[in-house]
Design an enzyme around this catalytic site. Structure first.
Site: not given
Length: 297
Positions: A39, A58, A106, A108, A154, A186, A210
């Site tokens: 995101y 980014r 579904r 992995h 992110k 952070e 990040l």
């Protein structure tokens, strides 16, 4: 604009602008079942996105890091973001973008025959830092960094950050400052900056942190203000003995920290390094808007 629908109730989903309440995804979307997505959050001042190129760079890095095929080129992303801004009734807003690997059985492992990524976007009101936060600062507590080892991506897999942020809420403070093996990483939702001996210090850009969009900006502002800047490992002892601490993020901009673990930071009030960086930050926003620095924004 969809008639009668406020801008912050609108969304973009897979090629269509629609009411936020009407935006639906499959329960088999890998973003839902695995957190398999990334995101980005872009602050917008009076209709103009701030550091747009850096945010899109980014976004592209994060997609490449988890091997999601880019659904748009740079021009396409700009068109999507501008479409959200144009449809918002609030000229100063926050644009949220999310890309997942899409819908698949579904399992992995990555789907052998991946479909199109899911692309979602929305706007929300931009609540800028208050005058009180700018003038007196915020309070933090320190906690161990127990998140995964790819904090540079992110990712929408934010459970570690959610738990860290709740630690701050439970303690009645604004944020946390996290340490891994005795070294600063952070906050839960921000980068942490240390001022010591007139220098600005920041942890190195690696998989433990990040790289906030303000990372490059703060370095630029420090250089413009004549403040030496060092990007290197920063110990817990240095943080605890700092003259000043600051937090930065898309929505917080840059704010001073007045208290850490119940003890004043430095003199317990914003210091000269913060003041210089804040002045430079405000000047960048003014330049974005074509205004004279110091003009009300």
């Amino acid at each position: 604009m969809i008639p009668g629908v406020p801008g912050d109730s609108l969304a973009y989903l897979n090629g269509e602008f629609l009411r936020l309440q009407d935006a639906k995804i499959s329960v088999l979307d890998r973003g839902f079942v695995f957190g398999d997505g990334i995101y980005e959050v872009v602050p917008v001042y009076e209709g103009r996105p701030f550091r747009m190129d850096e945010h899109l760079s980014r976004l592209e890095r994060s997609m490449a890091a988890i091997r999601i095929a880019a659904p748009f080129d740079r021009a396409g992303w700009l068109e999507l973001v501008q479409g959200l801004i144009d449809r918002s009734l609030t000229p100063s807003c926050v644009v949220y973008l999310q890309v997942t690997r899409g819908v698949a059985k579904r399992d992995h492992g990555f789907p052998a025959d991946p479909g199109a990524p899911t692309v979602f976007g929305m706007t929300s009101p931009f609540v800028r830092p208050t005058a009180g936060q700018r003038e007196t600062g915020v309070a933090l507590i320190s906690i161990p960094d127990e998140r995964w080892l790819h904090c540079d991506i992110k990712s929408v897999s934010l459970l570690g950050n959610v738990l860290a942020k709740q630690r701050a809420a439970d303690a009645g403070v604004d944020e946390v400052v996290q340490f891994r093996d005795g070294m600063l990483t952070e906050g839960a939702t921000c980068n942490i900056w240390v001022a010591a001996g007139g220098k600005l210090l920041a942890p190195p850009k690696n998989h433990l942190v990040l790289e906030g969009i303000r990372y490059g900006l703060m370095a630029e502002l420090a250089e413009e203000a004549g403040i030496p800047f060092e990007m290197r490992p920063v110990s817990r002892a240095e943080v605890e003995a700092a003259d000043e601490l600051m937090v930065s993020s898309a929505t917080r901009e840059v704010l001073p920290v007045r208290m850490l673990d119940g003890k004043p930071v430095g003199a317990g009030r914003p210091g000269p390094v913060y003041s210089a960086l804040r002045q430079g930050y405000d000047a960048r926003i003014a330049a974005l808007l074509g205004k004279t620095p110091g003009t009300s924004m």
